[in-house]
Structure formats: structure tokens, C-alpha cells
Design a protein around this motif. Structure first.
Motif, PDB file in Angstrom:
ATOM      1  N   LEU A   1      13.605  10.298  -2.115  1.00  0.00           N
ATOM      2  CA  LEU A   1      14.243   8.980  -2.079  1.00  0.00           C
ATOM      3  C   LEU A   1      14.311   8.352  -3.457  1.00  0.00           C
ATOM      4  O   LEU A   1      13.411   8.542  -4.285  1.00  0.00           O
ATOM      5  CB  LEU A   1      13.449   8.042  -1.152  1.00  0.00           C
ATOM      6  CG  LEU A   1      13.439   8.388   0.327  1.00  0.00           C
ATOM      7  CD1 LEU A   1      12.410   7.536   1.063  1.00  0.00           C
ATOM      8  CD2 LEU A   1      14.831   8.190   0.928  1.00  0.00           C
ATOM      9  N   PRO A   2      15.359   7.567  -3.729  1.00  0.00           N
ATOM     10  CA  PRO A   2      15.407   6.809  -4.973  1.00  0.00           C
ATOM     11  C   PRO A   2      14.478   5.598  -4.908  1.00  0.00           C
ATOM     12  O   PRO A   2      14.167   5.098  -3.816  1.00  0.00           O
ATOM     13  CB  PRO A   2      16.869   6.379  -5.083  1.00  0.00           C
ATOM     14  CG  PRO A   2      17.348   6.343  -3.667  1.00  0.00           C
ATOM     15  CD  PRO A   2      16.584   7.412  -2.927  1.00  0.00           C
ATOM     16  N   LEU A   3      14.062   5.125  -6.071  1.00  0.00           N
ATOM     17  CA  LEU A   3      13.143   3.987  -6.178  1.00  0.00           C
ATOM     18  C   LEU A   3      13.749   2.962  -7.142  1.00  0.00           C
ATOM     19  O   LEU A   3      14.032   3.274  -8.300  1.00  0.00           O
ATOM     20  CB  LEU A   3      11.787   4.463  -6.698  1.00  0.00           C
ATOM     21  CG  LEU A   3      10.663   3.433  -6.821  1.00  0.00           C
ATOM     22  CD1 LEU A   3      10.321   2.834  -5.454  1.00  0.00           C
ATOM     23  CD2 LEU A   3       9.421   4.073  -7.446  1.00  0.00           C
ATOM     24  N   HIS A   4      13.952   1.747  -6.632  1.00  0.00           N
ATOM     25  CA  HIS A   4      14.541   0.656  -7.420  1.00  0.00           C
ATOM     26  C   HIS A   4      13.508  -0.432  -7.658  1.00  0.00           C
ATOM     27  O   HIS A   4      12.676  -0.708  -6.788  1.00  0.00           O
ATOM     28  CB  HIS A   4      15.752   0.071  -6.697  1.00  0.00           C
ATOM     29  CG  HIS A   4      16.287  -1.180  -7.326  1.00  0.00           C
ATOM     30  ND1 HIS A   4      16.896  -1.191  -8.575  1.00  0.00           N
ATOM     31  CD2 HIS A   4      16.299  -2.487  -6.892  1.00  0.00           C
ATOM     32  CE1 HIS A   4      17.268  -2.425  -8.873  1.00  0.00           C
ATOM     33  NE2 HIS A   4      16.913  -3.223  -7.876  1.00  0.00           N
ATOM     34  N   LEU A   5      13.586  -1.064  -8.815  1.00  0.00           N
ATOM     35  CA  LEU A   5      12.730  -2.209  -9.125  1.00  0.00           C
ATOM     36  C   LEU A   5      13.567  -3.460  -9.316  1.00  0.00           C
ATOM     37  O   LEU A   5      14.459  -3.500 -10.174  1.00  0.00           O
ATOM     38  CB  LEU A   5      11.923  -1.966 -10.405  1.00  0.00           C
ATOM     39  CG  LEU A   5      11.064  -3.168 -10.865  1.00  0.00           C
ATOM     40  CD1 LEU A   5       9.974  -3.476  -9.838  1.00  0.00           C
ATOM     41  CD2 LEU A   5      10.451  -2.909 -12.237  1.00  0.00           C
ATOM     42  N   ASP A   6      13.288  -4.482  -8.495  1.00  0.00           N
ATOM     43  CA  ASP A   6      13.766  -5.823  -8.789  1.00  0.00           C
ATOM     44  C   ASP A   6      12.819  -6.371  -9.848  1.00  0.00           C
ATOM     45  O   ASP A   6      11.760  -6.912  -9.544  1.00  0.00           O
ATOM     46  CB  ASP A   6      13.747  -6.683  -7.519  1.00  0.00           C
ATOM     47  CG  ASP A   6      14.150  -8.123  -7.785  1.00  0.00           C
ATOM     48  OD1 ASP A   6      14.374  -8.483  -8.961  1.00  0.00           O
ATOM     49  OD2 ASP A   6      14.221  -8.901  -6.817  1.00  0.00           O
ATOM     50  N   GLY A   7      13.220  -6.215 -11.093  1.00  0.00           N
ATOM     51  CA  GLY A   7      12.397  -6.636 -12.221  1.00  0.00           C
ATOM     52  C   GLY A   7      12.892  -7.935 -12.818  1.00  0.00           C
ATOM     53  O   GLY A   7      12.939  -8.072 -14.046  1.00  0.00           O
ATOM     54  N   ASP A  29       0.859  -1.180   0.000  1.00  0.00           N
ATOM     55  CA  ASP A  29       0.000   0.000   0.000  1.00  0.00           C
ATOM     56  C   ASP A  29       0.901   1.238   0.000  1.00  0.00           C
ATOM     57  O   ASP A  29       1.770   1.374   0.866  1.00  0.00           O
ATOM     58  CB  ASP A  29      -0.871  -0.029   1.259  1.00  0.00           C
ATOM     59  CG  ASP A  29      -1.853   1.128   1.334  1.00  0.00           C
ATOM     60  OD1 ASP A  29      -1.562   2.212   0.790  1.00  0.00           O
ATOM     61  OD2 ASP A  29      -2.913   0.959   1.966  1.00  0.00           O
ATOM     62  N   PRO A  30       0.723   2.158  -0.949  1.00  0.00           N
ATOM     63  CA  PRO A  30       1.579   3.358  -0.971  1.00  0.00           C
ATOM     64  C   PRO A  30       1.597   4.125   0.341  1.00  0.00           C
ATOM     65  O   PRO A  30       2.637   4.670   0.724  1.00  0.00           O
ATOM     66  CB  PRO A  30       0.973   4.192  -2.111  1.00  0.00           C
ATOM     67  CG  PRO A  30       0.340   3.176  -3.009  1.00  0.00           C
ATOM     68  CD  PRO A  30      -0.190   2.121  -2.108  1.00  0.00           C
ATOM     69  N   ILE A  58       2.359  -5.989  -9.623  1.00  0.00           N
ATOM     70  CA  ILE A  58       1.991  -4.705  -9.034  1.00  0.00           C
ATOM     71  C   ILE A  58       1.343  -3.842 -10.118  1.00  0.00           C
ATOM     72  O   ILE A  58       1.946  -3.598 -11.170  1.00  0.00           O
ATOM     73  CB  ILE A  58       3.218  -3.967  -8.468  1.00  0.00           C
ATOM     74  CG1 ILE A  58       3.937  -4.827  -7.431  1.00  0.00           C
ATOM     75  CG2 ILE A  58       2.803  -2.634  -7.847  1.00  0.00           C
ATOM     76  CD1 ILE A  58       5.202  -4.189  -6.877  1.00  0.00           C
ATOM     77  N   PRO A  59       0.115  -3.359  -9.898  1.00  0.00           N
ATOM     78  CA  PRO A  59      -0.539  -2.525 -10.912  1.00  0.00           C
ATOM     79  C   PRO A  59       0.241  -1.238 -11.192  1.00  0.00           C
ATOM     80  O   PRO A  59       0.945  -0.713 -10.324  1.00  0.00           O
ATOM     81  CB  PRO A  59      -1.905  -2.216 -10.289  1.00  0.00           C
ATOM     82  CG  PRO A  59      -2.127  -3.305  -9.284  1.00  0.00           C
ATOM     83  CD  PRO A  59      -0.762  -3.635  -8.751  1.00  0.00           C
ATOM     84  N   LEU A  60       0.090  -0.729 -12.398  1.00  0.00           N
ATOM     85  CA  LEU A  60       0.810   0.478 -12.798  1.00  0.00           C
ATOM     86  C   LEU A  60       0.480   1.656 -11.880  1.00  0.00           C
ATOM     87  O   LEU A  60       1.365   2.441 -11.524  1.00  0.00           O
ATOM     88  CB  LEU A  60       0.462   0.837 -14.243  1.00  0.00           C
ATOM     89  CG  LEU A  60       0.888  -0.152 -15.326  1.00  0.00           C
ATOM     90  CD1 LEU A  60       0.406   0.328 -16.682  1.00  0.00           C
ATOM     91  CD2 LEU A  60       2.394  -0.344 -15.325  1.00  0.00           C
ATOM     92  N   GLU A  61      -0.792   1.789 -11.485  1.00  0.00           N
ATOM     93  CA  GLU A  61      -1.176   2.940 -10.669  1.00  0.00           C
ATOM     94  C   GLU A  61      -0.541   2.884  -9.283  1.00  0.00           C
ATOM     95  O   GLU A  61      -0.207   3.920  -8.708  1.00  0.00           O
ATOM     96  CB  GLU A  61      -2.695   3.047 -10.557  1.00  0.00           C
ATOM     97  CG  GLU A  61      -3.404   1.851  -9.951  1.00  0.00           C
ATOM     98  CD  GLU A  61      -3.812   0.800 -10.981  1.00  0.00           C
ATOM     99  OE1 GLU A  61      -4.720   0.005 -10.652  1.00  0.00           O
ATOM    100  OE2 GLU A  61      -3.226   0.776 -12.085  1.00  0.00           O
ATOM    101  N   ARG A  68       6.015   5.950  -6.534  1.00  0.00           N
ATOM    102  CA  ARG A  68       7.008   6.898  -7.057  1.00  0.00           C
ATOM    103  C   ARG A  68       6.733   8.303  -6.505  1.00  0.00           C
ATOM    104  O   ARG A  68       7.672   9.037  -6.175  1.00  0.00           O
ATOM    105  CB  ARG A  68       6.981   6.921  -8.586  1.00  0.00           C
ATOM    106  CG  ARG A  68       7.854   8.017  -9.216  1.00  0.00           C
ATOM    107  CD  ARG A  68       9.337   7.921  -8.786  1.00  0.00           C
ATOM    108  NE  ARG A  68      10.096   9.073  -9.217  1.00  0.00           N
ATOM    109  CZ  ARG A  68      10.880   9.096 -10.313  1.00  0.00           C
ATOM    110  NH1 ARG A  68      10.993   8.020 -11.065  1.00  0.00           N
ATOM    111  NH2 ARG A  68      11.535  10.172 -10.636  1.00  0.00           N
ATOM    112  N   LYS A  69       5.466   8.660  -6.369  1.00  0.00           N
ATOM    113  CA  LYS A  69       5.153   9.980  -5.798  1.00  0.00           C
ATOM    114  C   LYS A  69       5.631  10.059  -4.344  1.00  0.00           C
ATOM    115  O   LYS A  69       6.165  11.087  -3.904  1.00  0.00           O
ATOM    116  CB  LYS A  69       3.658  10.263  -5.874  1.00  0.00           C
ATOM    117  CG  LYS A  69       3.300  11.678  -5.389  1.00  0.00           C
ATOM    118  CD  LYS A  69       1.839  11.995  -5.533  1.00  0.00           C
ATOM    119  CE  LYS A  69       1.567  13.461  -5.191  1.00  0.00           C
ATOM    120  NZ  LYS A  69       2.126  13.886  -3.890  1.00  0.00           N
ATOM    121  N   VAL A  70       5.450   8.965  -3.591  1.00  0.00           N
ATOM    122  CA  VAL A  70       5.975   8.927  -2.227  1.00  0.00           C
ATOM    123  C   VAL A  70       7.485   9.144  -2.245  1.00  0.00           C
ATOM    124  O   VAL A  70       8.025   9.941  -1.461  1.00  0.00           O
ATOM    125  CB  VAL A  70       5.630   7.584  -1.548  1.00  0.00           C
ATOM    126  CG1 VAL A  70       6.357   7.463  -0.201  1.00  0.00           C
ATOM    127  CG2 VAL A  70       4.126   7.449  -1.354  1.00  0.00           C
TER     128      VAL A  70
END
Length: 337
Positions: free
Chosen positions: A167-173, A116-117, A150-153, A159-161
């Protein structure tokens, strides 16, 4: 009579190179990649960076290394990394974030792998009495939750948080292409909210070895140092990159078939009385709950079907492009007998 080949559902990492990959590997033009002089590695890095909407990429031996290099680039010692409960960077990467980068995880709840964001926002630490937050990391698809998406929204909201908190945002993709296939969007949409993304080429896409970290030129420039520190400089790695380019070209189109077969397998298991959360069967992974899991897996192996026991009462089965419909049918016969 010849014995039928075994059906290996332990992971989508078990695929072997196709004849076309082997030919590409044999004919690859190579150079010293530590000096940035391997043309095939450079092509792979730039191709994937362009596909995902980033400036640059860096080829490494594994997804664990790309994740841990990203953590090292983004954080300072003594900080926390916010991540969803069950995240691969904690569960399966052997405490490397603490060992190498000197950081620790801060978990947030993630039903079906989706945080949850607002919970992410509440997990940010700024007090002088606590370890400060250095990074937010997501996983899409989420392996331990069942290959969930994880849904796009939700990613955009997180990302807004990150932006609000600086803060940087990383994705384990590792399976980001699976997420894109499930969402029916280009891979750029899955990667868009992030500052760095780790893309595994040796899972659903089918390459024999390797992952790529993508990001800005500045961040990838810093990542070179940490890759070298971790022993990830592979010199004439073009022989591996050549196969990865084939996987990148052909692999994404096959993922929908993997997802279809996973759904078919899950339905067959439910019909046979297995406990499967069908809401979690969104891509190519199926988890079933059953007692004495290892004994069950051992019995299946004797009949030519391989799965993974993950704990005393959980089994994981993973579909990939080298499992066709006939092999799936044979597996279902064994698993539901």
C-alpha cells in the motif's frame, strides 16, 4: 492613546506577509504555471522537494487540495483510506475523498494523535465482501489531537505495514516542520517513510498562500491532472511562490519559539484553573476544555484576544511567529482574568 493591536490566536494561518515577502512578490519573475513555465513556482517546487528528500513537487492553493490530489493519485473508486481518528482529511475537508475520489475513510484509534502500527495492520481490508484498502494516511503534527507529534519509530513501523501490504503511504504534513522542530531532526527524517507528503506553507512557516505536494516524478506527473481538475492551476503564481520561498527560508528557525510560547500559555491556563492536557501541548497548539466555549471566546474578543471555539466545550489557541512575548503576556492577562 492608540489601541493595542489584537492578539489573534485563532490559527497559524492568520499571519500576514512580511515586508520582505511583499518585496519578493512585487519583484517575482512569473510565467504560466499550468504550462510549467513559471520560474519562481518551479524554484519553490524543486527547493521543497530537495529539502524533504523527494524528486518533485507541485504547488497548489491549499493543503486540502494537496491532500485530496494525493488521495486521487493513490486510490481507485470504492477503496478505503486508513487514517487516524480525527484526521484533517476527514474532519475538515468536507467529504472530498468521497466526492472526488469515491473512497471512504477507515479510522484507527490514535491516542494523542499516534496510531498503533498493529491497529493499522488490522485495519487493512482484503475480503471480497468489503471495500479494499487503497491507502494509509497519517497526519504529523495531528491538529485535532492538539498539535501532537508522531515519533519517527512509529512512522517507520507503519511504513513497514504499508510495504508488507503493498500500500502507498501519504503524510498530511501541514505542520511537518513543526514536527521536525519538536523532534529536533531535519525535515527529511519526518518525510522519509512516505510516498507523498503535503507541506503547508501558510501555517507556521508564515507564507500568505499555498501548499506543495512532494513525491516521485511519476506521482507528481499524475498529480498535475488532478490539480487541474480541482481548479488548482493558478497561472502566474510566482507572486505567491516568491513569498513562500521566503517563508521556507526563514520560517523553520522560528518554530521553536512558537512551541515555547504555547507551553507557557498552556501552563498559565492550567494555573488559572483551565482543563488542559499538558501531554498534548507538544508544538504550537493549545486546546482547553471549558463550558460554554463560544461565549468565552466572544468575551475574549471584546478585549482584543481571538481564539476558536471548536464545539460546545473546547477552545483552540494557536501560536505563530507574529505573536511575540509581549503579545502573549497581554493574551494571558485576558484569558486568565
Amino acid at each position: 492613546m492608540p489601541t493595542a493591536p489584537r492578539v489573534d490566536l485563532r490559527s497559524d494561518t492568520v499571519t500576514t506577509p512580511t515586508p520582505e515577502m511583499r518585496e519578493a512578490m512585487a519583484n517575482a519573475v512569473v510565467g504560466d504555471d499550468v504550462y510549467g513555465e513559471d520560474p519562481t513556482v518551479n524554484e519553490l517546487q524543486q527547493t521543497l522537494a530537495c529539502m524533504t528528500g523527494f524528486e518533485a513537487g507541485l504547488f497548489m492553493p491549499s493543503g486540502s487540495m494537496t491532500n485530496q490530489v494525493a488521495i486521487a493519485v493513490h486510490t481507485r473508486r470504492g477503496e478505503e483510506v486508513i487514517c487516524a481518528e480525527g484526521s484533517h482529511i476527514y474532519e475538515w475537508e468536507l467529504g472530498m475523498m468521497a466526492t472526488f475520489s469515491g473512497v471512504v475513510p477507515r479510522f484507527v484509534p490514535a491516542p494523542l494523535g499516534v496510531p498503533d502500527p498493529e491497529q493499522v495492520r488490522l485495519a487493512v481490508r482484503r475480503s471480497i465482501h468489503q471495500s479494499p484498502t487503497g491507502l494509509i494516511s497519517l497526519e504529523n503534527t495531528h491538529n485535532k489531537a492538539g498539535g501532537t507529534v508522531i515519533p519517527l519509530e512509529v512512522m517507520a513501523q507503519i511504513r513497514k505495514v504499508a510495504d508488507d501490504e503493498g500500500l502507498p503511504l501519504h503524510l498530511d504534513g501541514a505542520r511537518a516542520f513543526n514536527a521536525a522542530a519538536a523532534l529536533d531532526v531535519p525535515i527529511t527524517e519526518v518525510c522519509r517513510p512516505f510516498h507523498t507528503v503535503s507541506i503547508c506553507l501558510s501555517k507556521g512557516l508564515g507564507a500568505p498562500v499555498g501548499s506543495v505536494l512532494v513525491g516521485s516524478k511519476q506521482l507528481i506527473g499524475q498529480a498535475h491532472r488532478y490539480r487541474k481538475m480541482m481548479g488548482g492551476g493558478m497561472r502566474q503564481a510566482g507572486v505567491l511562490a516568491a513569498a513562500a520561498l521566503i517563508a521556507l527560508r526563514d520560517g523553520p528557525a522560528r518554530l521553536q519559539d512558537d512551541h515555547r510560547r504555547a507551553r507557557h500559555l498552556a501552563e498559565a491556563l492550567v494555573n488559572a484553573g483551565y482543563d488542559v492536557n499538558m501531554a498534548s501541548v507538544q508544538t504550537n497548539i493549545v486546546y482547553a476544555t471549558l463550558p460554554d466555549a463560544q461565549r468565552k471566546v466572544d468575551a475574549w474578543a471584546e478585549k482584543g484576544v481571538l481564539g476558536s471555539a471548536l464545539g460546545p466545550d473546547a477552545v483552540r489557541l494557536v501560536l505563530h511567529h507574529q505573536i511575540d512575548d509581549e503579545m502573549l503576556h497581554r493574551a494571558i492577562q485576558v484569558l486568565t482574568a
